[in-house]
Design a protein around this motif. Structure first.
Motif, PDB file in Angstrom:
ATOM      1  N   ASP A 108      -6.986   7.047  -4.418  1.00 33.19           N
ATOM      2  CA  ASP A 108      -7.993   6.698  -3.311  1.00 33.19           C
ATOM      3  C   ASP A 108      -9.187   7.300  -3.504  1.00 33.19           C
ATOM      4  O   ASP A 108      -9.368   8.403  -4.162  1.00 33.19           O
ATOM      5  N   SER A 148       0.574  -1.284   0.159  1.00 30.17           N
ATOM      6  CA  SER A 148       0.192  -0.057  -0.076  1.00 30.17           C
ATOM      7  C   SER A 148       0.700   1.254  -0.086  1.00 30.17           C
ATOM      8  O   SER A 148       2.115   1.019   0.242  1.00 30.17           O
ATOM      9  N   GLN A 200      -7.559   5.896   3.732  1.00 32.59           N
ATOM     10  CA  GLN A 200      -6.136   5.449   3.043  1.00 32.59           C
ATOM     11  C   GLN A 200      -5.076   5.289   4.002  1.00 32.59           C
ATOM     12  O   GLN A 200      -4.379   4.341   3.610  1.00 32.59           O
ATOM     13  N   ARG A 221      -6.185  -2.145  -2.637  1.00 28.47           N
ATOM     14  CA  ARG A 221      -7.188  -1.655  -3.386  1.00 28.47           C
ATOM     15  C   ARG A 221      -8.316  -2.204  -3.301  1.00 28.47           C
ATOM     16  O   ARG A 221      -8.581  -3.506  -3.183  1.00 28.47           O
TER      17      ARG A 221
END
Length: 382
Positions: free
Chosen positions: A309, A18, A263, A379
């Motif tokens: 995001d 990430s 996020q 994701r």
């Protein structure tokens, strides 16, 4: 979101990659002649990463518009004051913004309790507040003349989420909600949605906004032995909650509303997010098949972002709608003209996402709700 996908992802936890959105600032050329849109939001505190993500998307959109000549020949600027998710500070910030005659509208003020606190001030001042960052039904009253929502409501999200889980045969649900107005509204929506499909929660547990009671929350969930946990949480507390639930059982399905995980939280959790189901109220920020998403990606890349995001996409979408309203209001327009500009929008297609503020819509621009599952890479697969 299908049962096979949801349960398969949950049972296949893996360490994933990430990343972090780099926050940039929109250009402030010709500052004295700028059209200013104000905001109070958490840029620090438990929802700080959510506010920063939203701001990144707005800054990217305004920078993109300013590079094309601005709005009616004027630069547009986003002035955000940090309230750290504290409602009293939100009110102070809004009063400060209202004192600046260059501020023609508010946009994206964050949080259910924060918006509940500032809305009477907004209504009394007669200034438009576009896209408050909340899906609370209590803030979608017809007498709130100056609030124009973009995202679908939490009620819409919860109904879609509960319906989907029940259709998979998952019925013994536990609900964890933040112990604040936002969380209690989501809980109320969840209870109603479950009643409609003939089930009852095996546990409803309140989580402190700072996560101080995390151990007791996790113990209550473990004792209830649910088939899945539904999240009515947001911010940093959710991150710790998901980590704790995964420690108890990697096989337990977890699903939440769009506001549940930021996020930054997804990045911190790494592979532990794999299999978490989330509702979505905007298109997939990675799916470039939509012109809107291509425009967003180009704007974010130009600002130096390394990833995309949903939080920054929401900010970008809201900014694009504001630009449309400002354009309709005309050069030098004041606060009432901006309100009229928003209210005049009918079926505005941004390139894969439409908003409509016709009277029948009740000042709620979109009803779109999707469902997705987070992969090991952080994701959302929809």
């Amino acid at each position: 979101m299908k049962r096979r996908q949801f349960l398969a992802h949950t049972s296949a936890l893996a360490v994933g990659a990430s990343s972090v959105v780099l926050i940039s600032h929109a250009s402030a050329q010709n500052k004295d002649d700028a059209v200013v849109v104000g905001c109070t939001a958490a840029l620090s505190g438990p929802l700080g990463s959510l506010g920063m993500g939203m701001k990144a998307g707005v800054d990217a959109a305004f920078s993109q518009i300013n590079a094309q000549g601005g709005v009616n020949g004027r630069t547009v600027r986003f002035d955000v004051l940090d309230d750290a998710y504290v409602p009293a500070r939100s009110v102070e910030n809004v009063r400060k913004l209202l004192g600046d005659s260059n501020v023609v509208a508010l946009m994206g003020c964050l949080g259910t309790p924060n918006n509940a606190a500032i809305t009477p001030v907004v209504e009394e001042a007669g200034i438009t507040h576009l896209a408050p960052l909340t899906g609370a039904a209590s803030l979608r009253r017809s007498d709130f003349r100056h609030l124009f929502h973009v995202r679908a409501s939490y009620t819409d999200e919860i109904q879609r989420l509960v319906g989907s889980l029940v259709s998979m045969g998952i019925k013994d649900l536990a609900v964890v909600h933040l112990d604040n107005p936002y969380g209690r509204e989501v809980l109320e929506d969840a209870v109603k949605a479950m009643t409609q499909v003939g089930i009852k929660a095996v546990a409803t547990v309140a989580l402190a906004t700072d996560g101080a009671n995390m151990e007791s929350v996790l113990a209550a969930i473990k004792q209830a032995k649910p088939s899945a946990v539904l999240l009515g949480t947001a911010g940093a507390a959710t991150t710790a909650l998901v980590a704790g639930l995964r420690k108890q059982s990697t096989m337990l399905p977890i699903a939440g509303v769009s506001a549940s995980l930021t996020q930054d939280g997804i990045r911190q959790l790494g592979g532990l997010v794999q299999g978490v189901g989330l509702t979505t109220v905007f298109p997939d920020p990675w799916q470039a098949k939509h012109k809107l998403v291509r425009d967003y990606q180009a704007a974010m890349t130009a600002m130096g972002a390394r990833t995309f995001d949903s939080g920054s996409l929401e900010g970008y979408v809201n900014a694009r709608i504001m630009v449309e309203a400002l354009t309709r209001a005309g050069k030098g327009a004041g606060r009432e003209k901006v309100r009229q500009g928003v209210a005049s929008i009918r079926n505005l297609d941004l390139g894969g996402f439409s908003v409509d503020y016709s009277p029948a819509a009740g000042r709620v621009g979109s009803k779109y709700v999707g469902l997705g599952i987070l992969g090991a890479d952080g994701r959302l697969k929809v």
